[in-house]
Write an enzyme that holds these catalytic residues in place. Structure first.
Site, PDB file in Angstrom:
ATOM      1  CD  GLN A 121      -9.944   2.090  -2.190  1.00  0.00           C
ATOM      2  OE1 GLN A 121      -8.990   1.571  -2.749  1.00  0.00           O
ATOM      3  NE2 GLN A 121      -9.896   3.309  -1.669  1.00  0.00           N
TER       4      GLN A 121
ATOM      5  CB  CYS B 120      -6.360   3.952  -8.513  1.00  0.00           C
ATOM      6  SG  CYS B 120      -4.967   2.971  -9.103  1.00  0.00           S
TER       7      CYS B 120
ATOM      8  CE  LYS C 117      -7.108   7.926  -0.831  1.00  0.00           C
ATOM      9  NZ  LYS C 117      -6.268   6.757  -0.620  1.00  0.00           N
TER      10      LYS C 117
ATOM     11  N   GLY D 235      -2.021  12.143   2.826  1.00  0.00           N
ATOM     12  CA  GLY D 235      -0.929  12.733   2.044  1.00  0.00           C
ATOM     13  C   GLY D 235       0.153  13.277   2.945  1.00  0.00           C
ATOM     14  CG  ASP D 236       3.440  14.824   1.958  1.00  0.00           C
ATOM     15  OD1 ASP D 236       3.902  13.843   1.356  1.00  0.00           O
ATOM     16  OD2 ASP D 236       3.417  15.976   1.488  1.00  0.00           O
TER      17      ASP D 236
ATOM     18  NE  ARG E 184       3.839   7.797  -0.013  1.00  0.00           N
ATOM     19  CZ  ARG E 184       4.119   8.779  -0.846  1.00  0.00           C
ATOM     20  NH1 ARG E 184       5.020   8.611  -1.791  1.00  0.00           N
ATOM     21  NH2 ARG E 184       3.483   9.943  -0.757  1.00  0.00           N
TER      22      ARG E 184
HETATM   23  C1  LIG Z   1       2.048   1.358  -2.615  1.00  0.00           C
HETATM   24  C2  LIG Z   1       0.785   2.175  -2.503  1.00  0.00           C
HETATM   25  C3  LIG Z   1      -0.430   1.571  -2.761  1.00  0.00           C
HETATM   26  C4  LIG Z   1      -1.624   2.315  -2.646  1.00  0.00           C
HETATM   27  N1  LIG Z   1      -2.810   1.693  -2.868  1.00  0.00           N
HETATM   28  C5  LIG Z   1      -3.970   2.363  -2.698  1.00  0.00           C
HETATM   29  C6  LIG Z   1      -5.221   1.710  -2.847  1.00  0.00           C
HETATM   30  O1  LIG Z   1      -5.307   0.508  -3.106  1.00  0.00           O
HETATM   31  N2  LIG Z   1      -6.344   2.466  -2.678  1.00  0.00           N
HETATM   32  C7  LIG Z   1      -6.302   3.812  -2.353  1.00  0.00           C
HETATM   33  O2  LIG Z   1      -7.341   4.431  -2.197  1.00  0.00           O
HETATM   34  N3  LIG Z   1      -5.132   4.433  -2.189  1.00  0.00           N
HETATM   35  C8  LIG Z   1      -3.963   3.749  -2.354  1.00  0.00           C
HETATM   36  N4  LIG Z   1      -2.776   4.392  -2.137  1.00  0.00           N
HETATM   37  C9  LIG Z   1      -2.778   5.788  -1.691  1.00  0.00           C
HETATM   38  C10 LIG Z   1      -2.670   5.879  -0.176  1.00  0.00           C
HETATM   39  O3  LIG Z   1      -3.810   5.311   0.458  1.00  0.00           O
HETATM   40  C11 LIG Z   1      -2.492   7.346   0.294  1.00  0.00           C
HETATM   41  O4  LIG Z   1      -3.661   8.070  -0.040  1.00  0.00           O
HETATM   42  C12 LIG Z   1      -1.290   8.006  -0.350  1.00  0.00           C
HETATM   43  O5  LIG Z   1      -0.153   7.162  -0.277  1.00  0.00           O
HETATM   44  C13 LIG Z   1      -0.963   9.353   0.303  1.00  0.00           C
HETATM   45  O6  LIG Z   1      -0.525   9.218   1.619  1.00  0.00           O
HETATM   46  P1  LIG Z   1       1.050   9.303   2.026  1.00  0.00           P
HETATM   47  O7  LIG Z   1       1.656  10.453   1.239  1.00  0.00           O
HETATM   48  O8  LIG Z   1       1.016   9.555   3.514  1.00  0.00           O
HETATM   49  O9  LIG Z   1       1.652   7.986   1.642  1.00  0.00           O
HETATM   50  C14 LIG Z   1      -1.576   3.683  -2.286  1.00  0.00           C
HETATM   51  C15 LIG Z   1      -0.343   4.281  -2.041  1.00  0.00           C
HETATM   52  C16 LIG Z   1       0.830   3.557  -2.141  1.00  0.00           C
HETATM   53  C17 LIG Z   1       2.136   4.232  -1.849  1.00  0.00           C
END
Ligand SMILES: Cc1cc2nc3c(=O)[nH]c(=O)nc-3n(C[C@H](O)[C@H](O)[C@H](O)COP(=O)(O)O)c2cc1C
Length: 338
Positions: free
Chosen positions: A79, A109, A150, A216-217, A240
């Site tokens: 990415q 981001c 993304k 997401g979630d 997460r």
């Molecule tokens: C610590 C952290 C680092 C992340 N780094 C990236 C990243 O490098 N590139 C990206 O596209 N999304 C990144 N994300 C977003 C996640 O890929 C994901 O889309 C987002 O956490 C929503 O999913 P969740 O609510 O299930 O955690 C990051 C999220 C977290 C919490």
């Protein structure tokens, strides 16, 4: 034993994944060591953390350090994010030369410094810039490898028409993107507030047979099943939910097979943490213990006494005595719930 759950396999370009789930990119976490651990648990597709196009373009040594390619780490999406279409296109070529199987463009981001420099989520309020980037990358490498994008739902939290999303997503598929990853929050919302799964359902309905991966979630294997069921998207991204719980991939497969998900035993946790530590040492040498610090803090969540173990990891930022912590908290005497 309940009925098996049937979802079509997830197809990302030439890659067909038996379980419709991927490891999301996670800055600071999805290095080679964690990707290997997740693959061990059943992840069929992983992403690097986001990398700057300019860093990738700077030197062969730096890009090797950032992407950490390995023969046992495929299919792998690399990415990148940046503010210029031309430098993004050059970086995409380097990712492929390094062995990445897919190029993923980050327009999501939300980090302030990134937005100030017109990268990442900034592109959700500069759809023309996003489209130019997609086209430049597609022109440079589209014939050689699949491209994915993304996206967030919007930049502003109160954006009503979501026109930037639709413009960018349409352009991505028009340029030949094989899938889009949609984080169903605005850039402004960062990671808080509920993800808008209804929006994911709309996206899937709109694009029909195009491949949509929802994010997401998705914090448990049940959330993954619910998201697939409720929205109709083709795949889910564990983000997460996978931190400290790489077993989530196995648990998800257990649910798909109609079984109850099994929590990892303490002995399994011990084995996986020890293995992860060995991978960190292999990768980072003397910095391995320091790198393990952040993972250990996350692993504590699966322990019967998460607070205690979390503190044991937190209290050693310069380098974790992993063996000591495993012996103290993950030994046979800890097999009883505390
Ligand atoms: C610590 C952290 C680092 C992340 N780094 C990236 C990243 O490098 N590139 C990206 O596209 N999304 C990144 N994300 C977003 C996640 O890929 C994901 O889309 C987002 O956490 C929503 O999913 P969740 O609510 O299930 O955690 C990051 C999220 C977290 C919490």
């Amino acid at each position: 034993m309940s009925d098996t759950l049937s979802f079509p396999p997830l197809r990302i370009g030439p890659f067909e994944l038996a379980a419709p789930a991927v490891l999301a990119p996670l800055a600071g976490y999805t290095d080679l060591s964690f990707r290997r651990i997740c693959r061990l648990m059943g992840a069929g597709y992983c992403s690097t953390e986001v990398t700057l196009d300019t860093s990738i373009n700077l030197s062969p040594k730096l890009r090797l350090k950032l992407i950490q390619p390995a023969a046992d780490d495929h299919p792998l999406a690399g990415q990148i994010m940046g503010c210029k279409a031309e430098t993004m296109a050059i970086a995409a070529g380097h990712l492929l030369a390094l062995g990445c199987d897919v190029v993923d463009l980050n327009f999501a981001c939300p980090v302030r410094k990134v937005l100030r420099r017109k990268r990442g989520g900034h592109l959700m309020r500069d759809p023309d810039g996003a489209v130019a980037t997609i086209r430049a990358v597609a022109a440079a490498v589209g014939g050689q490898a699949p491209i994915t994008v993304k996206l967030r739902k919007s930049f502003d939290q109160d954006d009503a028409d979501l026109s930037a999303f639709w413009q960018i997503a349409e352009a991505a598929f028009d340029a030949g993107a094989v899938a889009i990853n949609v984080h169903a929050r605005s850039v402004e919302a960062r990671y808080s507030g509920p993800a808008d799964w209804e929006f994911l359902a709309r996206v899937k309905q709109h694009f029909g047979h195009k491949v949509i991966i929802g994010s997401g979630d998705v914090l448990s294997p049940h959330h993954a099943v619910d998201l697939l069921r409720l929205t109709g998207v083709d795949g889910v991204a564990f983000a997460r939910g996978a931190l400290g719980n790489p077993w989530i991939f196995r648990q998800f497969e257990q649910l798909l097979a109609g079984r109850q998900e099994a929590a990892p035993t303490l002995a399994e946790q011990r084995d996986v943490i020890a293995r992860h530590y060995a991978l960190c040492v292999e990768q980072y040498g003397s910095r391995g213990a320091r790198m393990m610090h952040r993972f250990g803090i996350k692993y504590a969540r699966c322990h019967p006494n998460p607070k205690l173990v979390r503190h044991a990891f937190i209290d050693s930022p310069a380098g974790v005595d992993v063996e000591g912590i495993l012996n103290r908290y993950y030994g046979p005497s800890e097999a009883m719930p505390v």
